[in-house]
Design an enzyme around this catalytic site. Sequence first.
Site, PDB file in Angstrom:
ATOM      1  N   GLY A 119       5.837  16.167   1.206  1.00  0.00           N
ATOM      2  CA  GLY A 119       4.874  17.194   0.810  1.00  0.00           C
ATOM      3  C   GLY A 119       5.133  17.828  -0.539  1.00  0.00           C
ATOM      4  O   GLY A 119       4.727  18.965  -0.783  1.00  0.00           O
ATOM      5  N   MET A 174       0.019   8.479   4.691  1.00  0.00           N
ATOM      6  CA  MET A 174       0.233   7.035   4.743  1.00  0.00           C
ATOM      7  C   MET A 174      -0.569   6.375   5.864  1.00  0.00           C
ATOM      8  O   MET A 174      -0.014   5.699   6.729  1.00  0.00           O
ATOM      9  CB  MET A 174       1.734   6.748   4.890  1.00  0.00           C
ATOM     10  CG  MET A 174       2.532   7.178   3.682  1.00  0.00           C
ATOM     11  SD  MET A 174       1.839   6.537   2.124  1.00  0.00           S
ATOM     12  CE  MET A 174       3.243   6.626   1.047  1.00  0.00           C
ATOM     13  N   ARG A 175      -1.874   6.616   5.854  1.00  0.00           N
ATOM     14  CA  ARG A 175      -2.773   5.947   6.801  1.00  0.00           C
ATOM     15  C   ARG A 175      -4.050   5.563   6.070  1.00  0.00           C
ATOM     16  O   ARG A 175      -4.497   6.286   5.182  1.00  0.00           O
ATOM     17  CB  ARG A 175      -3.166   6.902   7.944  1.00  0.00           C
ATOM     18  CG  ARG A 175      -2.129   7.087   9.010  1.00  0.00           C
ATOM     19  CD  ARG A 175      -2.622   8.097  10.029  1.00  0.00           C
ATOM     20  NE  ARG A 175      -3.801   7.652  10.757  1.00  0.00           N
ATOM     21  CZ  ARG A 175      -3.791   6.859  11.822  1.00  0.00           C
ATOM     22  NH1 ARG A 175      -2.650   6.426  12.294  1.00  0.00           N
ATOM     23  NH2 ARG A 175      -4.913   6.498  12.431  1.00  0.00           N
ATOM     24  N   HIS A 207      -1.776   8.266  -6.179  1.00  0.00           N
ATOM     25  CA  HIS A 207      -1.020   7.015  -5.997  1.00  0.00           C
ATOM     26  C   HIS A 207      -0.032   6.860  -7.156  1.00  0.00           C
ATOM     27  O   HIS A 207      -0.402   7.104  -8.316  1.00  0.00           O
ATOM     28  CB  HIS A 207      -1.983   5.824  -5.946  1.00  0.00           C
ATOM     29  CG  HIS A 207      -1.289   4.542  -5.667  1.00  0.00           C
ATOM     30  ND1 HIS A 207      -0.869   4.193  -4.396  1.00  0.00           N
ATOM     31  CD2 HIS A 207      -0.898   3.530  -6.491  1.00  0.00           C
ATOM     32  CE1 HIS A 207      -0.257   3.011  -4.456  1.00  0.00           C
ATOM     33  NE2 HIS A 207      -0.272   2.595  -5.708  1.00  0.00           N
ATOM     34  N   THR A 236     -12.356   5.372  -1.301  1.00  0.00           N
ATOM     35  CA  THR A 236     -13.431   4.542  -0.755  1.00  0.00           C
ATOM     36  C   THR A 236     -12.838   3.691   0.374  1.00  0.00           C
ATOM     37  O   THR A 236     -11.658   3.840   0.703  1.00  0.00           O
ATOM     38  CB  THR A 236     -14.025   3.621  -1.840  1.00  0.00           C
ATOM     39  OG1 THR A 236     -12.989   2.728  -2.280  1.00  0.00           O
ATOM     40  CG2 THR A 236     -14.557   4.400  -3.018  1.00  0.00           C
ATOM     41  N   GLU A 251     -12.008   0.728   0.273  1.00  0.00           N
ATOM     42  CA  GLU A 251     -11.003  -0.229  -0.204  1.00  0.00           C
ATOM     43  C   GLU A 251      -9.730   0.508  -0.597  1.00  0.00           C
ATOM     44  O   GLU A 251      -9.776   1.523  -1.314  1.00  0.00           O
ATOM     45  CB  GLU A 251     -11.538  -0.985  -1.417  1.00  0.00           C
ATOM     46  CG  GLU A 251     -12.668  -1.944  -1.087  1.00  0.00           C
ATOM     47  CD  GLU A 251     -13.200  -2.597  -2.348  1.00  0.00           C
ATOM     48  OE1 GLU A 251     -12.511  -3.422  -2.950  1.00  0.00           O
ATOM     49  OE2 GLU A 251     -14.317  -2.224  -2.747  1.00  0.00           O
ATOM     50  N   LEU A 252      -8.600  -0.018  -0.167  1.00  0.00           N
ATOM     51  CA  LEU A 252      -7.314   0.644  -0.381  1.00  0.00           C
ATOM     52  C   LEU A 252      -7.035   0.875  -1.877  1.00  0.00           C
ATOM     53  O   LEU A 252      -7.064  -0.071  -2.663  1.00  0.00           O
ATOM     54  CB  LEU A 252      -6.191  -0.224   0.225  1.00  0.00           C
ATOM     55  CG  LEU A 252      -4.772   0.306   0.023  1.00  0.00           C
ATOM     56  CD1 LEU A 252      -4.551   1.555   0.860  1.00  0.00           C
ATOM     57  CD2 LEU A 252      -3.746  -0.775   0.367  1.00  0.00           C
ATOM     58  N   GLU A 297       2.740  13.254 -11.250  1.00  0.00           N
ATOM     59  CA  GLU A 297       1.879  13.478 -10.084  1.00  0.00           C
ATOM     60  C   GLU A 297       1.627  14.968  -9.896  1.00  0.00           C
ATOM     61  O   GLU A 297       0.488  15.417  -9.676  1.00  0.00           O
ATOM     62  CB  GLU A 297       2.518  12.907  -8.816  1.00  0.00           C
ATOM     63  CG  GLU A 297       2.611  11.395  -8.789  1.00  0.00           C
ATOM     64  CD  GLU A 297       3.126  10.885  -7.445  1.00  0.00           C
ATOM     65  OE1 GLU A 297       2.704  11.408  -6.398  1.00  0.00           O
ATOM     66  OE2 GLU A 297       3.963   9.962  -7.443  1.00  0.00           O
TER      67      GLU A 297
HETATM   68  C1  GAR Z   1       3.846  10.320  -3.635  1.00  0.00           C
HETATM   69  O1  GAR Z   1       4.625   9.642  -4.605  1.00  0.00           O
HETATM   70  C2  GAR Z   1       2.462   9.724  -3.560  1.00  0.00           C
HETATM   71  O2  GAR Z   1       1.975   9.314  -4.798  1.00  0.00           O
HETATM   72  C3  GAR Z   1       2.721   8.544  -2.659  1.00  0.00           C
HETATM   73  O3  GAR Z   1       3.565   9.045  -1.655  1.00  0.00           O
HETATM   74  C4  GAR Z   1       4.386  10.061  -2.230  1.00  0.00           C
HETATM   75  C5  GAR Z   1       4.281  11.283  -1.354  1.00  0.00           C
HETATM   76  O4  GAR Z   1       5.197  12.243  -1.791  1.00  0.00           O
HETATM   77  N1  GAR Z   1       1.498   8.033  -2.102  1.00  0.00           N
HETATM   78  C6  GAR Z   1       1.258   6.739  -1.941  1.00  0.00           C
HETATM   79  O5  GAR Z   1       2.058   5.869  -2.212  1.00  0.00           O
HETATM   80  C7  GAR Z   1      -0.119   6.419  -1.388  1.00  0.00           C
HETATM   81  N2  GAR Z   1      -0.412   5.046  -1.511  1.00  0.00           N
HETATM   82  P1  GAR Z   1       5.039  13.759  -1.326  1.00  0.00           P
HETATM   83  O6  GAR Z   1       4.924  13.744   0.203  1.00  0.00           O
HETATM   84  O7  GAR Z   1       6.314  14.410  -1.774  1.00  0.00           O
HETATM   85  O8  GAR Z   1       3.811  14.327  -1.983  1.00  0.00           O
END
Ligand code: GAR
Length: 213
Positions: free
Chosen positions: A23, A101-102, A120, A152, A154-155, A185
Amino acid sequence: MPESKKGHGPFSRRIAVLISGRGSNLQSIIDAIRDGRLEATIAVVISNRADAVGLQRARDAGIEAVCLHPRDFGDRDAYDRAIVDLLRDRRVDLVCLAGFMRLVSAALLQAFPHGILNIHPSLLPAFPGLDAQRQALDHGVRVTGATVHLVTSELDNGPIILQAAVPVLDDDDVDTLSARILVEEHRIYPEAIRLVLDGGWSVDGRRVRRHTR
Ligand code: GAR
Protein backbone atom coordinates in the site's frame (compact mmCIF):
# COMPACT_ATOMS: atom_id res chain seq x y z
CA MET A 1 -11.47 -0.02 -27.33
CA PRO A 2 -13.14 2.60 -25.14
CA GLU A 3 -14.40 5.56 -27.08
CA SER A 4 -15.72 8.85 -25.78
CA LYS A 5 -16.74 11.79 -27.86
CA LYS A 6 -18.35 14.02 -25.29
CA GLY A 7 -15.53 14.25 -22.79
CA HIS A 8 -15.43 13.56 -19.11
CA GLY A 9 -15.98 15.27 -15.88
CA PRO A 10 -15.50 16.84 -13.68
CA PHE A 11 -15.96 13.72 -11.56
CA SER A 12 -17.22 13.82 -8.00
CA ARG A 13 -14.16 13.69 -5.83
CA ARG A 14 -14.99 10.47 -3.98
CA ILE A 15 -12.49 7.78 -4.88
CA ALA A 16 -11.76 4.22 -3.78
CA VAL A 17 -8.35 2.55 -3.67
CA LEU A 18 -8.06 -1.20 -4.22
CA ILE A 19 -4.94 -2.90 -2.88
CA SER A 20 -3.43 -6.31 -2.24
CA GLY A 21 -0.35 -5.60 -0.13
CA ARG A 22 2.10 -2.99 1.07
CA GLY A 23 0.00 0.00 0.00
CA SER A 24 2.81 2.49 -0.58
CA ASN A 25 0.92 3.95 -3.56
CA LEU A 26 -2.17 4.22 -1.36
CA GLN A 27 0.01 6.11 1.12
CA SER A 28 1.19 8.49 -1.62
CA ILE A 29 -2.46 9.27 -2.42
CA ILE A 30 -3.30 9.77 1.28
CA ASP A 31 -0.28 12.10 1.62
CA ALA A 32 -1.16 14.09 -1.51
CA ILE A 33 -4.69 14.68 -0.20
CA ARG A 34 -3.40 15.63 3.26
CA ASP A 35 -0.84 18.04 1.75
CA GLY A 36 -3.41 19.72 -0.50
CA ARG A 37 -1.87 18.48 -3.77
CA LEU A 38 -4.95 16.38 -4.56
CA GLU A 39 -8.50 17.46 -3.83
CA ALA A 40 -10.31 14.17 -3.21
CA THR A 41 -11.83 11.98 -0.53
CA ILE A 42 -10.87 8.32 -0.23
CA ALA A 43 -14.31 6.91 0.59
CA VAL A 44 -13.08 3.34 1.09
CA VAL A 45 -10.00 1.13 0.70
CA ILE A 46 -10.65 -2.48 -0.35
CA SER A 47 -8.17 -5.36 -0.20
CA ASN A 48 -8.50 -8.93 -1.41
CA ARG A 49 -6.06 -9.96 1.33
CA ALA A 50 -6.61 -9.59 5.07
CA ASP A 51 -2.87 -9.27 5.73
CA ALA A 52 -2.39 -6.30 3.37
CA VAL A 53 -0.31 -3.68 5.20
CA GLY A 54 -2.21 -1.02 3.27
CA LEU A 55 -5.39 -1.78 5.26
CA GLN A 56 -3.64 -0.52 8.39
CA ARG A 57 -2.31 2.54 6.53
CA ALA A 58 -5.93 3.38 5.64
CA ARG A 59 -7.19 2.88 9.20
CA ASP A 60 -4.33 5.00 10.55
CA ALA A 61 -5.54 7.78 8.25
CA GLY A 62 -9.14 7.37 9.44
CA ILE A 63 -10.29 5.78 6.18
CA GLU A 64 -12.72 2.87 6.04
CA ALA A 65 -10.73 -0.26 5.16
CA VAL A 66 -12.50 -3.44 4.04
CA CYS A 67 -11.15 -6.89 3.20
CA LEU A 68 -13.27 -8.80 0.69
CA HIS A 69 -11.80 -12.29 0.47
CA PRO A 70 -12.31 -14.04 -2.89
CA ARG A 71 -12.93 -17.40 -1.20
CA ASP A 72 -16.14 -15.97 0.30
CA PHE A 73 -17.57 -15.51 -3.21
CA GLY A 74 -18.53 -18.09 -5.84
CA ASP A 75 -16.55 -16.73 -8.79
CA ARG A 76 -14.82 -13.64 -10.14
CA ASP A 77 -18.08 -12.05 -11.28
CA ALA A 78 -19.71 -12.51 -7.87
CA TYR A 79 -16.61 -11.05 -6.22
CA ASP A 80 -16.52 -8.03 -8.50
CA ARG A 81 -20.28 -7.49 -8.09
CA ALA A 82 -19.73 -7.31 -4.33
CA ILE A 83 -17.04 -4.69 -4.93
CA VAL A 84 -19.40 -2.73 -7.18
CA ASP A 85 -22.15 -2.84 -4.51
CA LEU A 86 -19.72 -1.53 -1.88
CA LEU A 87 -18.41 1.22 -4.18
CA ARG A 88 -21.93 2.33 -5.14
CA ASP A 89 -22.98 2.35 -1.51
CA ARG A 90 -20.03 4.62 -0.70
CA ARG A 91 -20.91 6.86 -3.72
CA VAL A 92 -17.52 6.34 -5.35
CA ASP A 93 -17.05 7.27 -9.00
CA LEU A 94 -13.33 6.80 -9.54
CA VAL A 95 -11.62 3.53 -8.64
CA CYS A 96 -7.83 3.46 -8.28
CA LEU A 97 -6.08 0.09 -8.43
CA ALA A 98 -2.84 0.37 -6.46
CA GLY A 99 -1.05 -2.96 -6.44
CA PHE A 100 -4.39 -4.80 -6.67
CA MET A 101 -3.18 -8.12 -8.01
CA ARG A 102 -6.41 -9.40 -9.57
CA LEU A 103 -7.89 -9.14 -13.02
CA VAL A 104 -11.09 -7.12 -12.95
CA SER A 105 -14.15 -8.57 -14.64
CA ALA A 106 -16.79 -7.06 -16.89
CA ALA A 107 -19.04 -6.42 -13.88
CA LEU A 108 -16.59 -3.86 -12.48
CA LEU A 109 -15.57 -2.42 -15.85
CA GLN A 110 -19.17 -1.83 -16.92
CA ALA A 111 -20.08 -0.20 -13.61
CA PHE A 112 -17.26 2.35 -13.98
CA PRO A 113 -16.77 3.20 -17.67
CA HIS A 114 -13.51 5.14 -17.97
CA GLY A 115 -13.61 5.23 -14.19
CA ILE A 116 -10.91 2.75 -13.18
CA LEU A 117 -7.21 3.64 -13.04
CA ASN A 118 -4.20 1.36 -12.57
CA ILE A 119 -0.52 1.95 -11.91
CA HIS A 120 2.06 -0.38 -13.43
CA PRO A 121 5.85 -0.41 -12.87
CA SER A 122 6.99 -0.19 -16.50
CA LEU A 123 6.61 2.01 -19.55
CA LEU A 124 3.63 0.21 -21.05
CA PRO A 125 3.13 -1.42 -23.49
CA ALA A 126 6.53 -2.87 -22.50
CA PHE A 127 6.51 -5.52 -19.79
CA PRO A 128 2.84 -5.99 -18.82
CA GLY A 129 1.83 -8.54 -16.21
CA LEU A 130 3.80 -9.76 -13.23
CA ASP A 131 7.38 -8.86 -12.29
CA ALA A 132 7.65 -5.91 -14.66
CA GLN A 133 10.93 -4.76 -13.10
CA ARG A 134 12.46 -8.23 -13.49
CA GLN A 135 11.23 -8.34 -17.11
CA ALA A 136 12.94 -4.99 -17.79
CA LEU A 137 16.25 -6.18 -16.32
CA ASP A 138 16.09 -9.49 -18.17
CA HIS A 139 15.40 -7.70 -21.45
CA GLY A 140 18.33 -5.34 -20.93
CA VAL A 141 16.46 -2.09 -21.52
CA ARG A 142 18.29 1.11 -20.53
CA VAL A 143 15.10 2.97 -19.63
CA THR A 144 11.95 1.73 -17.94
CA GLY A 145 9.47 3.54 -15.70
CA ALA A 146 5.91 3.75 -14.47
CA THR A 147 2.54 4.13 -16.18
CA VAL A 148 -0.91 5.21 -14.98
CA HIS A 149 -3.62 4.06 -17.37
CA LEU A 150 -7.35 3.55 -17.67
CA VAL A 151 -8.32 -0.06 -17.06
CA THR A 152 -9.91 -2.05 -19.88
CA SER A 153 -10.64 -5.74 -20.30
CA GLU A 154 -7.09 -6.30 -21.60
CA LEU A 155 -4.37 -6.66 -18.98
CA ASP A 156 -2.23 -3.51 -18.54
CA ASN A 157 -3.40 -2.21 -21.91
CA GLY A 158 -5.76 0.73 -21.42
CA PRO A 159 -5.33 4.33 -22.62
CA ILE A 160 -2.42 6.05 -20.87
CA ILE A 161 -2.89 9.02 -18.54
CA LEU A 162 0.72 9.64 -17.39
CA GLN A 163 4.13 7.99 -17.62
CA ALA A 164 7.52 8.61 -16.05
CA ALA A 165 10.85 7.26 -17.29
CA VAL A 166 13.49 5.75 -15.00
CA PRO A 167 17.04 4.84 -16.16
CA VAL A 168 18.29 1.30 -15.62
CA LEU A 169 21.78 1.43 -14.09
CA ASP A 170 24.52 -1.10 -14.73
CA ASP A 171 24.53 -2.39 -11.17
CA ASP A 172 20.73 -2.42 -10.72
CA ASP A 173 19.01 -5.48 -9.31
CA VAL A 174 15.25 -5.93 -8.95
CA ASP A 175 15.24 -4.24 -5.54
CA THR A 176 17.21 -1.13 -6.48
CA LEU A 177 15.34 -0.67 -9.77
CA SER A 178 11.95 -1.22 -8.11
CA ALA A 179 12.79 1.35 -5.44
CA ARG A 180 13.64 4.02 -8.03
CA ILE A 181 10.54 3.25 -10.07
CA LEU A 182 8.44 3.46 -6.90
CA VAL A 183 9.59 7.05 -6.30
CA GLU A 184 8.12 7.94 -9.70
CA GLU A 185 4.96 5.90 -9.06
CA HIS A 186 4.34 7.90 -5.90
CA ARG A 187 4.80 11.14 -7.84
CA ILE A 188 2.65 10.41 -10.88
CA TYR A 189 -0.30 8.50 -9.37
CA PRO A 190 -1.71 11.42 -7.35
CA GLU A 191 -1.05 13.71 -10.32
CA ALA A 192 -2.89 11.35 -12.70
CA ILE A 193 -5.84 11.08 -10.31
CA ARG A 194 -6.00 14.87 -10.17
CA LEU A 195 -6.02 15.12 -13.97
CA VAL A 196 -8.80 12.55 -14.25
CA LEU A 197 -10.92 14.10 -11.48
CA ASP A 198 -10.60 17.56 -13.01
CA GLY A 199 -12.27 16.29 -16.20
CA GLY A 200 -11.98 18.03 -19.54
CA TRP A 201 -10.54 14.98 -21.28
CA SER A 202 -11.77 12.31 -23.61
CA VAL A 203 -10.58 9.02 -25.00
CA ASP A 204 -9.93 9.00 -28.73
CA GLY A 205 -8.87 5.54 -29.85
CA ARG A 206 -5.96 4.73 -27.59
CA ARG A 207 -5.21 8.36 -26.81
CA VAL A 208 -6.38 10.37 -23.85
CA ARG A 209 -6.83 13.93 -25.08
CA ARG A 210 -7.03 16.90 -22.79
CA HIS A 211 -9.21 19.76 -23.95
CA THR A 212 -8.02 23.32 -23.66
CA ARG A 213 -10.32 25.44 -21.56
C1 GAR B 1 3.58 -1.21 -7.33
O1 GAR B 1 4.93 -1.22 -7.79
C2 GAR B 1 2.63 -1.26 -8.50
O2 GAR B 1 3.08 -0.54 -9.60
C3 GAR B 1 2.62 -2.74 -8.78
O3 GAR B 1 2.56 -3.34 -7.52
C4 GAR B 1 3.26 -2.51 -6.59
C5 GAR B 1 2.35 -2.27 -5.41
O4 GAR B 1 3.06 -1.59 -4.42
N1 GAR B 1 1.49 -3.11 -9.59
C6 GAR B 1 1.55 -4.01 -10.56
O5 GAR B 1 2.55 -4.63 -10.83
C7 GAR B 1 0.25 -4.21 -11.32
N2 GAR B 1 0.46 -4.95 -12.50
P1 GAR B 1 2.27 -0.86 -3.24
O6 GAR B 1 1.30 -1.89 -2.65
O7 GAR B 1 3.34 -0.49 -2.26
O8 GAR B 1 1.55 0.33 -3.83
